[in-house]
Design a protein around this motif. Structure first.
Motif, PDB file in Angstrom:
ATOM      1  N   LEU A 108       0.819  -1.199   0.000  1.00  0.00           N
ATOM      2  CA  LEU A 108       0.000   0.000   0.000  1.00  0.00           C
ATOM      3  C   LEU A 108       0.861   1.260   0.000  1.00  0.00           C
ATOM      4  N   PHE A 109       1.926   1.273   0.773  1.00  0.00           N
ATOM      5  CA  PHE A 109       2.801   2.446   0.827  1.00  0.00           C
ATOM      6  C   PHE A 109       3.454   2.679  -0.533  1.00  0.00           C
ATOM      7  N   ARG A 110       3.931   1.606  -1.172  1.00  0.00           N
ATOM      8  CA  ARG A 110       4.534   1.736  -2.496  1.00  0.00           C
ATOM      9  C   ARG A 110       3.510   2.261  -3.494  1.00  0.00           C
ATOM     10  N   GLN A 111       2.287   1.745  -3.391  1.00  0.00           N
ATOM     11  CA  GLN A 111       1.228   2.171  -4.306  1.00  0.00           C
ATOM     12  C   GLN A 111       0.880   3.646  -4.101  1.00  0.00           C
ATOM     13  N   GLN A 112       0.868   4.085  -2.860  1.00  0.00           N
ATOM     14  CA  GLN A 112       0.586   5.495  -2.569  1.00  0.00           C
ATOM     15  C   GLN A 112       1.643   6.410  -3.176  1.00  0.00           C
ATOM     16  N   LEU A 113       2.903   6.022  -3.044  1.00  0.00           N
ATOM     17  CA  LEU A 113       3.984   6.822  -3.621  1.00  0.00           C
ATOM     18  C   LEU A 113       3.907   6.831  -5.142  1.00  0.00           C
ATOM     19  N   THR A 114       3.544   5.689  -5.713  1.00  0.00           N
ATOM     20  CA  THR A 114       3.427   5.592  -7.172  1.00  0.00           C
ATOM     21  C   THR A 114       2.315   6.499  -7.678  1.00  0.00           C
TER      22      THR A 114
END
Length: 337
Positions: A108-114
């Motif tokens: 989720l954190f990676r997706q938010q940054l993306t």
């Protein structure tokens, strides 16, 4: 069963230090807090309610992304390895009693940054830190590209035709749409077919740091991603590249912008290189090979296959993380006394 005491952990840490744990140097040299303000913007979009578990610290999550990029681990493996490896726990500042982010939280954190487009911003932010702190771009620049593979798809000819036209086959179900990458493309290099994307990079000759990058489908020719990579802040006007960039347009662009071209020339079946041209190609090879060291390090540490990425947006994010992690790791090597 005997429990490990504080002295036991200290002894184990000393053993890790003696074995040269590279993550210790990263923590000693890198000021992670410089990324905090940028990373906190993803929290602004989260709900303001105090209900539920408090979000993990953004620096902790950022360092987990760096581990992912350096060691090419799946989110499930990241969760497991953080719990299992003392070196990872120490790098992240976690104790045995601390809660470790689970695989879903990491994803989720990676997706938010993306989705927020922050990965490229973080890359540029670190480059802006490097330049005034003794690591400005010097002695010219080298442009090159590497293939980053993704799992090969098995489609019919009609399905491939639809994908090449920018359409998704009508008979694909939701599961197929989630699992098949319609942005990645095929290319042939040295007689071998590859499927995936390309990581186009520009590095400075002196420090071997990546100064800019672009991510494209693998079918995009290297010469089509050239001018946008050039770093106008380099102290030297020299530009090195292999023969793939040797189009007349690229050579003219360099001349018009005041650069000195060291692009290698390429012969063909009906127009072979002259002996002076062959000798001229050998001269810049030693300098140009410095970029091969970078691509080799990235391949050695993280591999050239992205297994868990679908679509160019996520591929750009994953490759962007790799480039940023390389620069952080390289800076650690250059800055240590």
């Amino acid at each position: 069963m005997m429990q490990a005491g504080l002295f036991d952990w200290q002894t184990r840490f000393e053993q890790l230090d003696n074995s040269g744990d590279p993550l210790v140097k990263l923590n000693e040299i890198v000021n992670w807090e410089q990324f905090c303000k940028t990373l906190e913007t993803v929290r602004d979009k989260e709900r303001k309610s105090n209900a539920g578990r408090k979000p993990f610290d953004v620096i902790l999550m950022f360092k987990i992304m760096i581990l992912d990029s350096l060691y090419n681990l799946s989110d499930d493996q990241l969760e497991f390895q953080i719990k299992d490896r003392i070196s990872f726990m120490r790098f992240l500042g976690l104790s045995l009693d601390d809660t470790v982010p689970d695989a879903k939280t990491i994803w989720l954190f990676r997706q938010q940054l993306t989705e927020a487009g922050l990965i490229e911003k973080l890359f540029k932010q670190f480059d802006e830190f490097l330049r005034p702190n003794g690591f400005s771009a010097k002695k010219g620049q080298i442009v090159d590209a590497s293939i980053v593979a993704v799992p090969k798809r098995r489609n019919t000819r009609d399905e491939n035709k639809s994908i090449q036209n920018g359409d998704v086959p009508e008979d694909w179900n939701d599961n197929q749409k989630r699992q098949k990458d319609t942005d990645a493309r095929w290319m042939k290099k040295n007689g071998v077919n590859h499927f995936g994307y390309k990581n186009h990079i520009d590095i400075d000759v002196k420090h071997k740091l990546i100064r800019s990058y672009e991510v494209t489908p693998a079918s995009v020719h290297d010469s089509n991603v050239f001018e946008e990579l050039l770093d106008e802040n380099n102290s030297s006007q020299d530009v090195w590249a292999d023969s793939a960039y040797g189009s007349a347009e690229n050579r003219e662009t360099l001349k018009e912008d005041g650069y000195r071209s060291h692009i290698q020339r390429k012969g063909c079946r009906y127009k072979k290189l002259t002996q002076p041209q062959i000798e001229a190609n050998h001269k810049p090879s030693k300098t140009r090979s410095r970029v091969e060291h970078i691509l080799g390090i990235q391949k050695m540490r993280a591999g050239n296959l992205i297994r868990r990425t679908i679509g160019i947006a996520r591929a750009k994010a994953k490759i962007g993380w790799r480039n940023l992690a390389y620069n952080i790791d390289r800076y650690c090597l250059l800055a240590q006394p």
